[in-house]
Write an enzyme that holds these catalytic residues in place. Structure first.
Site, PDB file in Angstrom:
ATOM      1  N   HIS A   2       1.524 -10.636 -11.242  1.00  0.00           N
ATOM      2  CA  HIS A   2       0.899  -9.844 -10.181  1.00  0.00           C
ATOM      3  C   HIS A   2      -0.458  -9.359 -10.711  1.00  0.00           C
ATOM      4  O   HIS A   2      -0.662  -8.162 -10.948  1.00  0.00           O
ATOM      5  CB  HIS A   2       1.820  -8.677  -9.796  1.00  0.00           C
ATOM      6  CG  HIS A   2       1.505  -8.044  -8.477  1.00  0.00           C
ATOM      7  ND1 HIS A   2       0.456  -8.471  -7.665  1.00  0.00           N
ATOM      8  CD2 HIS A   2       2.092  -6.996  -7.815  1.00  0.00           C
ATOM      9  CE1 HIS A   2       0.439  -7.729  -6.571  1.00  0.00           C
ATOM     10  NE2 HIS A   2       1.407  -6.831  -6.642  1.00  0.00           N
ATOM     11  N   ARG A  49      -6.216  -0.636  -5.685  1.00  0.00           N
ATOM     12  CA  ARG A  49      -6.003  -2.039  -5.293  1.00  0.00           C
ATOM     13  C   ARG A  49      -7.190  -2.509  -4.456  1.00  0.00           C
ATOM     14  O   ARG A  49      -7.691  -3.621  -4.606  1.00  0.00           O
ATOM     15  CB  ARG A  49      -4.705  -2.190  -4.461  1.00  0.00           C
ATOM     16  CG  ARG A  49      -3.415  -1.913  -5.216  1.00  0.00           C
ATOM     17  CD  ARG A  49      -3.128  -2.993  -6.241  1.00  0.00           C
ATOM     18  NE  ARG A  49      -3.082  -4.326  -5.671  1.00  0.00           N
ATOM     19  CZ  ARG A  49      -2.021  -4.867  -5.078  1.00  0.00           C
ATOM     20  NH1 ARG A  49      -0.891  -4.201  -5.012  1.00  0.00           N
ATOM     21  NH2 ARG A  49      -2.073  -6.108  -4.581  1.00  0.00           N
ATOM     22  N   ARG A  92       0.660 -14.927  -1.525  1.00  0.00           N
ATOM     23  CA  ARG A  92       1.816 -14.243  -2.123  1.00  0.00           C
ATOM     24  C   ARG A  92       3.018 -15.136  -1.875  1.00  0.00           C
ATOM     25  O   ARG A  92       3.363 -15.431  -0.724  1.00  0.00           O
ATOM     26  CB  ARG A  92       2.025 -12.867  -1.483  1.00  0.00           C
ATOM     27  CG  ARG A  92       3.365 -12.270  -1.804  1.00  0.00           C
ATOM     28  CD  ARG A  92       3.508 -10.836  -1.398  1.00  0.00           C
ATOM     29  NE  ARG A  92       2.771  -9.979  -2.298  1.00  0.00           N
ATOM     30  CZ  ARG A  92       2.955  -8.647  -2.379  1.00  0.00           C
ATOM     31  NH1 ARG A  92       3.835  -8.052  -1.618  1.00  0.00           N
ATOM     32  NH2 ARG A  92       2.246  -7.925  -3.228  1.00  0.00           N
ATOM     33  N   ASP A 113       8.820  -0.018 -12.222  1.00  0.00           N
ATOM     34  CA  ASP A 113       8.829  -0.816 -10.993  1.00  0.00           C
ATOM     35  C   ASP A 113      10.294  -0.952 -10.552  1.00  0.00           C
ATOM     36  O   ASP A 113      11.216  -0.643 -11.323  1.00  0.00           O
ATOM     37  CB  ASP A 113       8.184  -2.195 -11.268  1.00  0.00           C
ATOM     38  CG  ASP A 113       8.081  -3.068 -10.016  1.00  0.00           C
ATOM     39  OD1 ASP A 113       8.175  -2.540  -8.893  1.00  0.00           O
ATOM     40  OD2 ASP A 113       7.904  -4.305 -10.162  1.00  0.00           O
ATOM     41  N   GLN A 122      -2.535  -6.405  -9.043  1.00  0.00           N
ATOM     42  CA  GLN A 122      -1.926  -5.100  -9.283  1.00  0.00           C
ATOM     43  C   GLN A 122      -2.361  -4.545 -10.639  1.00  0.00           C
ATOM     44  O   GLN A 122      -2.772  -3.386 -10.758  1.00  0.00           O
ATOM     45  CB  GLN A 122      -0.384  -5.236  -9.254  1.00  0.00           C
ATOM     46  CG  GLN A 122       0.343  -3.948  -9.572  1.00  0.00           C
ATOM     47  CD  GLN A 122       0.155  -2.908  -8.480  1.00  0.00           C
ATOM     48  OE1 GLN A 122       0.409  -3.171  -7.319  1.00  0.00           O
ATOM     49  NE2 GLN A 122      -0.299  -1.709  -8.848  1.00  0.00           N
ATOM     50  N   CYS A 129       3.745   0.578  -9.218  1.00  0.00           N
ATOM     51  CA  CYS A 129       3.002  -0.319  -8.334  1.00  0.00           C
ATOM     52  C   CYS A 129       3.360  -0.112  -6.867  1.00  0.00           C
ATOM     53  O   CYS A 129       2.580  -0.467  -5.992  1.00  0.00           O
ATOM     54  CB  CYS A 129       3.233  -1.774  -8.746  1.00  0.00           C
ATOM     55  SG  CYS A 129       4.953  -2.256  -8.643  1.00  0.00           S
TER      56      CYS A 129
HETATM   57  N1   CP Z   1       2.259  -3.135  -5.059  1.00  0.00           N
HETATM   58  C1   CP Z   1       2.210  -4.072  -4.084  1.00  0.00           C
HETATM   59  O1   CP Z   1       1.831  -5.228  -4.316  1.00  0.00           O
HETATM   60  O2   CP Z   1       2.591  -3.622  -2.869  1.00  0.00           O
HETATM   61  P1   CP Z   1       2.892  -4.507  -1.560  1.00  0.00           P
HETATM   62  O3   CP Z   1       4.141  -5.293  -1.845  1.00  0.00           O
HETATM   63  O4   CP Z   1       3.065  -3.509  -0.472  1.00  0.00           O
HETATM   64  O5   CP Z   1       1.721  -5.417  -1.328  1.00  0.00           O
HETATM   65  N1  NVA Z   2       8.368  -6.488  -8.720  1.00  0.00           N
HETATM   66  C1  NVA Z   2       8.138  -6.185  -7.329  1.00  0.00           C
HETATM   67  C2  NVA Z   2       6.727  -5.800  -7.094  1.00  0.00           C
HETATM   68  C3  NVA Z   2       6.380  -5.463  -5.672  1.00  0.00           C
HETATM   69  C4  NVA Z   2       4.936  -5.136  -5.495  1.00  0.00           C
HETATM   70  C5  NVA Z   2       8.508  -7.398  -6.490  1.00  0.00           C
HETATM   71  O1  NVA Z   2       8.173  -8.523  -6.881  1.00  0.00           O
HETATM   72  O2  NVA Z   2       9.142  -7.227  -5.445  1.00  0.00           O
END
Ligand code: CP
Ligand code: NVA
Length: 302
Positions: free
Chosen positions: A130, A289, A103, A221, A133, A261
């Protein structure tokens, strides 16, 4: 299946359906106590340059349920955080591990890690996409609506990483998707170019009520993603009117489900009332997930 899961643009409809079918099987096996330790003795490294609750816990526990183990690798501790090149990190980790989940911020960093790794690399979120997700989201839509083909999804809010991947996943699977963003917050140009090929199945508007009319699924989101905290105040103003609330729900299909999400900011992109009314689908989505990622790991790392 390709070596890596970097973004949904790389997957065919058949590959997505293969992942979703295996995810359903993983869920069934787990709920019925049927052993599925297909990654016995294997190790996944999980590199995080941003925070996470769901991604970290679902990958780690998922790997354990598959018979393997996962290592949490924070960028604060890795040499990558002190400037060791990605191409060296990739080649070193390939000698120890059987797969890497990462990530981070730039999609290019994930692409480069995959290029230099001899083991599968899975994108656990970048500023661009993502994919894990959205595979869990598609799995959830299929559970609630029995099919994906022809189902209409409306995304209200920021044209961010989640929105980019949702557009690709939905259109690839034969869904219709309508996106409403404020001006200046549209999805990535590459995604809009991809969506052009799908004609009327895709629309991009600046009016949430227009996007959500007769939708079977409402998706939203956060207005400020990780790394955009400094712009938060400006974004709150720019996104006024882009909230999933009772008024928006009234225009959607009467049996519409809501997905988010998570993490969610009640009172911003979604009201507390709509969130709680649709908590079942939202937390099924979070649960999925785990199952979707187990399917991804099993397909890539077996
Ligand atoms: N939705 C999601 O990816 O959550 P986290 O940021 O908690 O991993
Ligand atoms: N769009 C958000 C998603 C988190 C899971 C971010 O990137 O922070």
């Amino acid at each position: 299946m390709k070596k890596d899961l970097l973004k949904l643009l790389d997957l065919s409809k058949e590959e997505i359906i293969e992942i979703l079918n295996l995810a359903d099987q993983m869920k069934y096996n787990l709920k019925h106590g049927i052993s599925h330790d297909v990654l016995k003795g294997k190790t996944l490294g999980m590199i995080f340059l941003k925070s996470s609750t769901r991604t970290r816990v679902s990958f780690e526990t998922g790997m354990y349920q598959l018979g393997g183990q996962a290592l949490f690798l924070s960028s604060n501790d890795l040499q990558i955080g002190r400037g060791e090149p990605v191409e060296d990190t990739a080649r070193v980790l390939s000698r120890y591990l059987n797969g890497i989940m990462i990530r981070t911020f730039a999609q290019e960093e994930v692409d480069s890690l995959a290029k230099w790794s001899s083991i599968p690399v899975i994108n656990g979120l970048t500023d661009f996409s993502h994919p894990c997700q959205i595979l869990a989201d598609l799995m959830t839509v299929r559970e609630y609506h029995s099919a994906l083909e022809g189902v209409k999804i409306a995304y209200i809010g920021d044209g961010n990483n989640v929105c980019n991947s949702l557009i690709v996943g939905a259109l690839t699977c034969g869904m219709k998707i309508s996106v409403a963003t404020p001006k200046g917050y549209e999805p990535h140009a590459d995604i809009l170019k991809f969506a052009e090929k799908f004609g009327d199945d895709f629309s991009l508007v600046n009016c949430p009520a227009e996007a959500s009319a007769n939708a079977d699924v409402l998706y939203t989101d956060v207005w400020a993603s990780m790394g955009q905290e400094e712009e938060s105040q400006k974004r709150m103003k720019d996104f006024a009117g882009f909230q999933v609330n009772d008024e928006i729900m009234a225009g959607a299909h009467s049996k519409a489900i809501v997905l988010h999400c998570l993490p969610a900011h009640r009172g911003e992109e979604i009201t507390a009332e709509v969130f709680e009314k649709h908590a079942n689908s939202i937390f099924d989505e979070a649960e999925n997930r785990l199952h979707a990622q187990k399917a991804i790991m099993a397909l890539l790392m077996k």
